[in-house]
Every structure is written in structure tokens, then in C-alpha cells.
Design an enzyme around this catalytic site. Structure first.
Site, PDB file in Angstrom:
ATOM      1  N   LYS A  10      13.334  -1.197  -6.825  1.00 34.01           N
ATOM      2  CA  LYS A  10      14.118  -0.756  -5.901  1.00 34.01           C
ATOM      3  C   LYS A  10      14.784  -1.716  -4.776  1.00 34.01           C
ATOM      4  O   LYS A  10      14.138  -2.638  -4.661  1.00 34.01           O
ATOM      5  CB  LYS A  10      13.449   0.394  -4.952  1.00 34.01           C
ATOM      6  CG  LYS A  10      12.402  -0.233  -4.345  1.00 34.01           C
ATOM      7  CD  LYS A  10      12.240  -0.631  -3.024  1.00 34.01           C
ATOM      8  CE  LYS A  10      11.760  -1.821  -2.518  1.00 34.01           C
ATOM      9  NZ  LYS A  10      10.756  -2.234  -2.052  1.00 34.01           N
ATOM     10  N   GLY A 141       6.546  -9.972  -5.993  1.00 35.85           N
ATOM     11  CA  GLY A 141       6.512 -10.458  -4.876  1.00 35.85           C
ATOM     12  C   GLY A 141       7.797 -10.891  -4.274  1.00 35.85           C
ATOM     13  O   GLY A 141       7.770 -11.750  -3.491  1.00 35.85           O
ATOM     14  N   GLY A 143      10.432  -8.335  -3.103  1.00 37.85           N
ATOM     15  CA  GLY A 143      11.029  -7.151  -2.130  1.00 37.85           C
ATOM     16  C   GLY A 143      11.642  -6.232  -3.122  1.00 37.85           C
ATOM     17  O   GLY A 143      12.061  -5.217  -2.547  1.00 37.85           O
ATOM     18  N   LEU A 144      11.557  -6.231  -4.507  1.00 43.91           N
ATOM     19  CA  LEU A 144      12.277  -5.467  -5.130  1.00 43.91           C
ATOM     20  C   LEU A 144      11.338  -4.205  -5.693  1.00 43.91           C
ATOM     21  O   LEU A 144      11.451  -3.733  -6.675  1.00 43.91           O
ATOM     22  CB  LEU A 144      12.917  -6.100  -6.496  1.00 43.91           C
ATOM     23  CG  LEU A 144      14.140  -6.917  -6.044  1.00 43.91           C
ATOM     24  CD1 LEU A 144      14.769  -7.390  -7.211  1.00 43.91           C
ATOM     25  CD2 LEU A 144      15.260  -6.434  -5.079  1.00 43.91           C
ATOM     26  N   SER A 146       8.080  -4.507  -7.110  1.00 46.59           N
ATOM     27  CA  SER A 146       7.190  -4.848  -8.461  1.00 46.59           C
ATOM     28  C   SER A 146       6.097  -4.011  -8.341  1.00 46.59           C
ATOM     29  O   SER A 146       5.625  -3.469  -9.376  1.00 46.59           O
ATOM     30  CB  SER A 146       7.337  -6.297  -8.775  1.00 46.59           C
ATOM     31  OG  SER A 146       6.210  -6.807  -8.196  1.00 46.59           O
ATOM     32  N   SER A 147       5.292  -3.959  -7.294  1.00 42.76           N
ATOM     33  CA  SER A 147       3.830  -3.494  -7.062  1.00 42.76           C
ATOM     34  C   SER A 147       3.987  -1.976  -7.560  1.00 42.76           C
ATOM     35  O   SER A 147       3.042  -1.361  -8.209  1.00 42.76           O
ATOM     36  CB  SER A 147       3.384  -3.728  -5.711  1.00 42.76           C
ATOM     37  OG  SER A 147       4.296  -3.205  -4.739  1.00 42.76           O
ATOM     38  N   GLU A 193      -0.920   1.497  -5.090  1.00 48.87           N
ATOM     39  CA  GLU A 193      -0.095   0.814  -3.969  1.00 48.87           C
ATOM     40  C   GLU A 193      -0.867   0.467  -2.558  1.00 48.87           C
ATOM     41  O   GLU A 193      -0.666  -0.738  -2.048  1.00 48.87           O
ATOM     42  CB  GLU A 193       1.330   1.461  -3.555  1.00 48.87           C
ATOM     43  CG  GLU A 193       2.425   1.228  -4.265  1.00 48.87           C
ATOM     44  CD  GLU A 193       3.369  -0.020  -3.936  1.00 48.87           C
ATOM     45  OE1 GLU A 193       2.786  -0.943  -4.404  1.00 48.87           O
ATOM     46  OE2 GLU A 193       4.248   0.196  -3.114  1.00 48.87           O
ATOM     47  N   ASP A 204       8.157   3.278  -1.713  1.00 46.68           N
ATOM     48  CA  ASP A 204       8.560   2.346  -3.169  1.00 46.68           C
ATOM     49  C   ASP A 204       8.063   3.092  -4.089  1.00 46.68           C
ATOM     50  O   ASP A 204       8.774   3.411  -5.221  1.00 46.68           O
ATOM     51  CB  ASP A 204       7.642   1.089  -3.029  1.00 46.68           C
ATOM     52  CG  ASP A 204       8.371   0.128  -2.022  1.00 46.68           C
ATOM     53  OD1 ASP A 204       9.302   0.492  -1.286  1.00 46.68           O
ATOM     54  OD2 ASP A 204       7.992  -1.243  -2.121  1.00 46.68           O
TER      55      ASP A 204
HETATM   56  N1  ADP Z   1       4.101  -6.291 -13.736  1.00 47.02           N
HETATM   57  C1  ADP Z   1       2.771  -6.452 -12.912  1.00 47.02           C
HETATM   58  N2  ADP Z   1       1.681  -6.880 -13.553  1.00 47.02           N
HETATM   59  C2  ADP Z   1       0.473  -7.028 -12.627  1.00 47.02           C
HETATM   60  N3  ADP Z   1       0.551  -6.995 -11.332  1.00 47.02           N
HETATM   61  C3  ADP Z   1       1.809  -6.737 -10.639  1.00 47.02           C
HETATM   62  C4  ADP Z   1       2.886  -6.595 -11.519  1.00 47.02           C
HETATM   63  N4  ADP Z   1       3.869  -6.244 -10.679  1.00 47.02           N
HETATM   64  C5  ADP Z   1       3.417  -6.331  -9.405  1.00 47.02           C
HETATM   65  N5  ADP Z   1       2.063  -6.751  -9.606  1.00 47.02           N
HETATM   66  C6  ADP Z   1       1.152  -6.763  -8.437  1.00 47.02           C
HETATM   67  O1  ADP Z   1       2.022  -6.640  -7.191  1.00 47.02           O
HETATM   68  C7  ADP Z   1       1.857  -7.773  -6.218  1.00 47.02           C
HETATM   69  C8  ADP Z   1       3.283  -7.904  -5.797  1.00 47.02           C
HETATM   70  O2  ADP Z   1       3.609  -6.825  -4.803  1.00 47.02           O
HETATM   71  P1  ADP Z   1       4.044  -7.061  -3.482  1.00 47.02           P
HETATM   72  O3  ADP Z   1       3.637  -8.023  -2.706  1.00 47.02           O
HETATM   73  O4  ADP Z   1       4.205  -5.633  -2.735  1.00 47.02           O
HETATM   74  O5  ADP Z   1       5.748  -7.524  -3.725  1.00 47.02           O
HETATM   75  P2  ADP Z   1       6.832  -6.580  -4.430  1.00 47.02           P
HETATM   76  O6  ADP Z   1       6.511  -5.265  -4.508  1.00 47.02           O
HETATM   77  O7  ADP Z   1       7.961  -6.677  -3.486  1.00 47.02           O
HETATM   78  O8  ADP Z   1       7.251  -7.273  -5.782  1.00 47.02           O
HETATM   79  C9  ADP Z   1       1.755  -9.002  -7.254  1.00 47.02           C
HETATM   80  O9  ADP Z   1       1.266  -9.986  -6.815  1.00 47.02           O
HETATM   81  C10 ADP Z   1       0.617  -8.094  -8.287  1.00 47.02           C
HETATM   82  O10 ADP Z   1      -0.688  -7.989  -7.692  1.00 47.02           O
HETATM   83  C1  PMV Z   2       7.728  -3.423   4.028  1.00 40.13           C
HETATM   84  C2  PMV Z   2       7.517  -1.843   3.200  1.00 40.13           C
HETATM   85  O1  PMV Z   2       8.411  -1.178   4.022  1.00 40.13           O
HETATM   86  C3  PMV Z   2       8.236  -2.163   1.941  1.00 40.13           C
HETATM   87  C4  PMV Z   2       7.697  -3.259   0.972  1.00 40.13           C
HETATM   88  O2  PMV Z   2       8.510  -3.482  -0.215  1.00 40.13           O
HETATM   89  P1  PMV Z   2       8.038  -4.676  -1.185  1.00 40.13           P
HETATM   90  O3  PMV Z   2       6.609  -4.652  -1.642  1.00 40.13           O
HETATM   91  O4  PMV Z   2       8.427  -5.845  -0.371  1.00 40.13           O
HETATM   92  O5  PMV Z   2       9.051  -4.400  -2.409  1.00 40.13           O
HETATM   93  C5  PMV Z   2       6.192  -1.492   3.051  1.00 40.13           C
HETATM   94  C6  PMV Z   2       5.961   0.010   2.647  1.00 40.13           C
HETATM   95  O6  PMV Z   2       7.128   0.728   3.141  1.00 40.13           O
HETATM   96  O7  PMV Z   2       4.909   0.207   2.095  1.00 40.13           O
HETATM   97 MG    MG Z   3       5.514  -4.049  -2.941  1.00 39.90          MG
END
Ligand code: ADP
Ligand code: PMV
Ligand code: MG
Length: 387
Positions: A10, A141, A143-144, A146-147, A193, A204
Site C-alpha cells: 500500500k 521495511g 513503508g509499502l 510489507s508486514s 501486525e 495497512d
Molecule cells: N515476506 C516476508 N517474510 C517474512 N517477514 C516479513 C515479510 N514481509 C515483512 N515481514 C516482516 O515485517 C517487517 C517489516 O515491517 P515494517 O517495519 O512494518 O515495514 P513495512 O511494513 O513498511 O515493510 C520485516 O522486518 C519482517 O519481520
Molecule cells: C506509521 C503507520 O501509520 C504506517 C506504517 O506503515 P509501514 O509499516 O511503514 O508500511 C503505522 C500504522 O498505521 O500502524
Molecule cells: Mg509495516
């Protein structure tokens, strides 16, 4: 039986961080996905292991199901229709199982993902051997989301394997869940999450589950029907950061300065509401597309200023802002900030030459640029062949 699922990442057009504190946010799913494949061994296989394969990361985890059961069976798993928060005590027990996998230091961020995996798997499926393979188009990690895409796609595959879920398992190709199954899926993904983010807003996982462009506030979402083209350049600064730490930092700042921060969050709320009104308003209305775009650009700049007030910008993000401003384009960070990705609105009348020039200049800084399709479908599952 194999169940496949995919869930989108997203972009947040307005309202990140403030949404954790009750403000409105506007987000859209993008056409970059996390894919999960879930396969149970046949009854004749003498297999007692649960395997998690993170293909892009070249990591293979495996646990003995007997060992997992010895650690978690007191919880009464599985309880697939009752999304439950993983307590701190259980997180600690799961952390022991994750630590045993000896994740290399450079990839230690994945331990929260592995913890969320074990919680969701055992809560929804129980103590059964399986192989789960994960791949992703999304940078982790950055901001798109992935978690969230990870938690949503995983939950979709897990729920899809249950007989209680209403899906045509003979269908060939991608399938969407019905409304009530989507609601259940979204609640479970939110629990995942929580393990990764600490205190997520739910934005997200909600946009990854339901897709589209949504307005979201305090757990409630409204779908937005866009009445204007929305083309965004996404720039990944490649500066790594962790959402959990950034969200905690904003909460600490708001405890130190409650009045000032509450005004910041209120201002963001107004920005998100105005932004969604502009996107939704019919064209031609009192505003032309160009006027609407100018207003959106102004709102994005204002939102970025407030994110700076929250302490989540970064020198790499400031470089993106300066570079795009040279071409009279407005940008803001997207997601948790502290590095990660920025969004730049590409107005309808902007020439392809300018897009090329700005992209080249951003790439010269070492950043990665992409233009993703936004506002498509949310999570999907598949049981048969994919053409
Ligand atoms: N494909 C994946 N496989 C395993 N863990 C994942 C995967 N994608 C995301 N994660 C978990 O989510 C974390 C990243 O989430 P976050 O810090 O919220 O950043 P974002 O959501 O913006 O990418 C990773 O360090 C990992 O623990
Ligand atoms: C900072 C926040 O608003 C979005 C975080 O997004 P991302 O994990 O950085 O993709 C946190 C949330 O809404 O849970
Ligand atoms: Mg995230």
C-alpha cells in the site's frame, strides 16, 4: 492440497502515524504483492516438521511440530474463528522457538515476521506439519506495508485451507473471499501486525485485505471512489528502518508534548478529510483536474511538514523533496518514514520528459523509482492452476 494467496502492499496518501492516535488517514493498495503457498504433507509422509521458507531472503526455518506443541498446546489451539492477541508471555515462548533458528544478524528484523507466522499458524491450523513458502515483490521495511501484506497473505492461505471457509475450491485462478470471511481474515492479520509493529492502527492490514482506496479512522474504513487520475512516483531511498521503533518514537514525543502533538494530529485529520473529498468530488465540478492536483500537492506538502514535526522524516527523504521540488513537484514520505519510501504526485499534464528527468536525478542519488498501479483488488486465494 496446496493453497496459494497473494496480498497487496500500500501507499499512504495522508495520515500515517497520526492514524495510530485516532486521526483519519487515506491509503491505497498497490499492484505489488506478497505471495504465500501452503502445502500439507500427504498422510503417508512421516513428517513432523513445520517449515517456513522465505525464498527471497534465502532463509529456511523448520520446527518440530511436537516441540511447538509442547510450548503452545496449553493455549487450546486452534481457534480459527476467534482472533486473539498474542500475550507478552506467549511472544516470549515463541521467541525461544525463533531464536533456535539462528537468524543471521543482518536479517534479524525477520524474527518478528517469524514470530507472527508461528502465532497465526498455530492459532488457525493448530499443530500440523506443513510447508509455507513466501515470496514478495515488496521491499521489506520501506513503508509499502510489507508486514501487513505478509500477515494478510499468510492468513488468507491458512483460512483457505479450512473447510469452514466458503470458497469454491474447484475454481481455477484467483478468488476473492466473501465479506464475513474477509472481516475474519483482517482481524487475524491485525493480530499479526501487532506482533510486528507493536501498536498498529490497522490501516495497512485493512487496505491489503479489502484493496481499493480507503479512508480509515479508529478501525473503521470507508471505500473512496476516485474521480481523478492519481499517478504517484514511488521513490525508495533504500534507507532501512523499523516501523515499530518509529511508531514508539511518535508516542513518546506525544507524551512529552501532549497539547502540541494533539494539534498536529488534528491538523493531519483535516488534511486527510480534505484530500479524500478532493479525490471523490466529481470532475468537472467547480474544480478542474489541474486545480484538484494543485490542492493535493499542497496537502501533501502540509502533511510532510507535520510528519517532520512528529520526528519521522530523514535526510534521505529531504533529498527526495528537494530534488522533486526542482521540477515543481510535491512529495511526502509514505509509511513510517525514517527513510523508506516517498511519494511524488505526477500531474496529468506533466510531460514524459520531466518524469524521465526527475527519475534519473533521483536514481543518481542511489534511490530506486517506480510507478505502481493503485487502488486494485485486495487479498486473493487460489486452489487450482494459474494461467
Ligand atoms: N515476506 C516476508 N517474510 C517474512 N517477514 C516479513 C515479510 N514481509 C515483512 N515481514 C516482516 O515485517 C517487517 C517489516 O515491517 P515494517 O517495519 O512494518 O515495514 P513495512 O511494513 O513498511 O515493510 C520485516 O522486518 C519482517 O519481520
Ligand atoms: C506509521 C503507520 O501509520 C504506517 C506504517 O506503515 P509501514 O509499516 O511503514 O508500511 C503505522 C500504522 O498505521 O500502524
Ligand atoms: Mg509495516
Amino acid at each position: 492440497m496446496e493453497v496459494k494467496a497473494r496480498a497487496p502492499g500500500k501507499i499512504i496518501l495522508a495520515g500515517e502515524h497520526a492514524v495510530v492516535h485516532g486521526s483519519t488517514a487515506v491509503a491505497a493498495c498497490i499492484d505489488l504483492y506478497t505471495y504465500v503457498s501452503l502445502r500439507f504433507p500427504s498422510d503417508s509422509d512421516d513428517d513432523d516438521t513445520l517449515k517456513l521458507v522465505l525464498k527471497d531472503m534465502e532463509l529456511n526455518f523448520s520446527w518440530s511440530v511436537t516441540r511447538i506443541k509442547a510450548t503452545l498446546s496449553h493455549l487450546g489451539s486452534p481457534f480459527p474463528s476467534t482472533p486473539t492477541t498474542c500475550s507478552m508471555e506467549v511472544i516470549k515462548s515463541i521467541a525461544v522457538l525463533v531464536d533456535e533458528q539462528n537468524i543471521p544478524e543482518a536479517k534479524i528484523g525477520l524474527s518478528s515476521g517469524a514470530t507472527a507466522f508461528l502465532w497465526l499458524y498455530t492459532s488457525i491450523i493448530g499443530f500440523k506439519p506443513a510447508t509455507v513458502v513466501v515470496t514478495s515483490d515488496l521491499p521489506l521495511g520501506a513503508g509499502l506495508g510489507s508486514s501487513a501484506a505478509f500477515c494478510v497473505s499468510l492468513t488468507a492461505a491458512l483460512l483457505g485451507s479450512l473447510n469452514s471457509v466458503h470458497l469454491d475450491k474447484n475454481h481455477q485462478g484467483w478468488l476473492t473471499y466473501g465479506e464475513s470471511d474477509l472481516d475474519l481474515l483482517n482481524k487475524w492479520a491485525f493480530e499479526g501486525e501487532k506482533i510486528i509493529h507493536g501498536k498498529p492502527s490497522g490501516l495497512d492490514n485493512t487496505v491489503s485485505t479489502y484493496g481499493n482506496i480507503i479512508k480509515f479512522r479508529s478501525g473503521n474504513m470507508t471505500c473512496i471512489k476516485s474521480n481523478m487520475p492519481l499517478k504517484m512516483l514511488i521513490t525508495n531511498t533504500k534507507v532501512g528502518r523499523n516501523t515499530r521503533a518509529l511508531v514508539a518514537g511518535v508516542s513518546e514525543r506525544s507524551m512529552r508534548h501532549p497539547d502540541a502533538m494533539s494539534s498536529v494530529f488534528n491538523a493531519v485529520d483535516s488534511i486527510s478529510k480534505e484530500l479524500s473529498t478532493i479525490i471523490e468530488s466529481p470532475t468537472p465540478d467547480d474544480l478542474s483536474i489541474t486545480e484538484k492536483e494543485e490542492r493535493l500537492e499542497e496537502l501533501m506538502e502540509m502533511n510532510q511538514g507535520l510528519l517532520q514535526c512528529m520526528g519521522v522524516s530523514h535526510s534521505s527523504i529531504e533529498t527526495v523533496l528537494r530534488t522533486t521540488l526542482k521540477f515543481k513537484l510535491a512529495s511526502k514520505l509514505t509509511g513510517a518514514g525514517g527513510g523508506g519510501c516517498a511519494l511524488t504526485l505526477l500531474p496529468t499534464l506533466l510531460s514524459a520528459t520531466v518524469v524521465e528527468k526527475v527519475t534519473t536525478e533521483l536514481e543518481t542519488c542511489g534511490f530506486q523509482c517506480l510507478i505502481a498501479g493503485i487502488g486494485g483488488t485486495g487479498v486473493e486465494v487460489c486452489f487450482g492452476g494459474l494461467s
